[in-house]
Design a protein around this motif. Structure first.
Motif, PDB file in Angstrom:
ATOM      1  N   LYS A  43      44.413  35.063 -63.544  1.00 40.30           N
ATOM      2  CA  LYS A  43      44.630  36.023 -64.620  1.00 40.30           C
ATOM      3  C   LYS A  43      44.203  35.361 -65.934  1.00 40.30           C
ATOM      4  N   ALA A  44      43.919  36.173 -66.932  1.00 40.17           N
ATOM      5  CA  ALA A  44      43.527  35.648 -68.241  1.00 40.17           C
ATOM      6  C   ALA A  44      44.612  34.741 -68.809  1.00 40.17           C
ATOM      7  N   SER A  45      45.881  35.121 -68.640  1.00 38.78           N
ATOM      8  CA  SER A  45      46.984  34.302 -69.154  1.00 38.78           C
ATOM      9  C   SER A  45      47.060  32.951 -68.442  1.00 38.78           C
ATOM     10  N   ILE A  47      44.445  31.353 -67.116  1.00 35.49           N
ATOM     11  CA  ILE A  47      43.308  30.572 -67.622  1.00 35.49           C
ATOM     12  C   ILE A  47      43.664  29.976 -68.976  1.00 35.49           C
ATOM     13  N   SER A  48      44.269  30.761 -69.837  1.00 34.16           N
ATOM     14  CA  SER A  48      44.672  30.286 -71.152  1.00 34.16           C
ATOM     15  C   SER A  48      45.649  29.121 -71.043  1.00 34.16           C
ATOM     16  N   LYS A  59      35.773  26.205 -70.615  1.00 41.59           N
ATOM     17  CA  LYS A  59      36.397  27.179 -69.716  1.00 41.59           C
ATOM     18  C   LYS A  59      35.391  28.102 -69.061  1.00 41.59           C
TER      19      LYS A  59
END
Length: 84
Positions: A43-45, A47-48, A59
């Motif tokens: 998920k984007a979160s 990855i962050s 990234k």
């Protein structure tokens, strides 16, 4: 598609275990394994969080690779040992 080798190297460099990372991401160890090995997607979160925790600056190369090829798991293991 995640570049598994580059992510494994980033994990080794940062000195984290996959168990520790899974906990930080709120995942099971198997859940993290599946994401690292392109069975499921990050998920984007997530990855962050990984970029912050592992100090990842590239990234796009790790998490948005267009094509990732592995000849064998030996190459992956060898790359990780080189970092140690």
């Amino acid at each position: 598609m995640t570049n598994t080798i580059e992510l494994e190297i980033a994990i080794k460099r940062a000195g984290f275990t996959k168990r520790e990372l899974a906990k930080k991401l709120g995942l099971s160890e198997m859940g993290l394994y599946k994401k690292i090995n392109n069975i499921t997607e990050f998920k984007a979160s997530e990855i962050s969080t990984l970029c912050e925790v592992l100090s990842i600056e590239n990234k796009d190369e790790i998490f948005f690779a267009q094509k990732v090829e592995f000849n064998s798991t030996k190459n992956q293991q060898a790359a990780c040992r080189e970092v140690s």
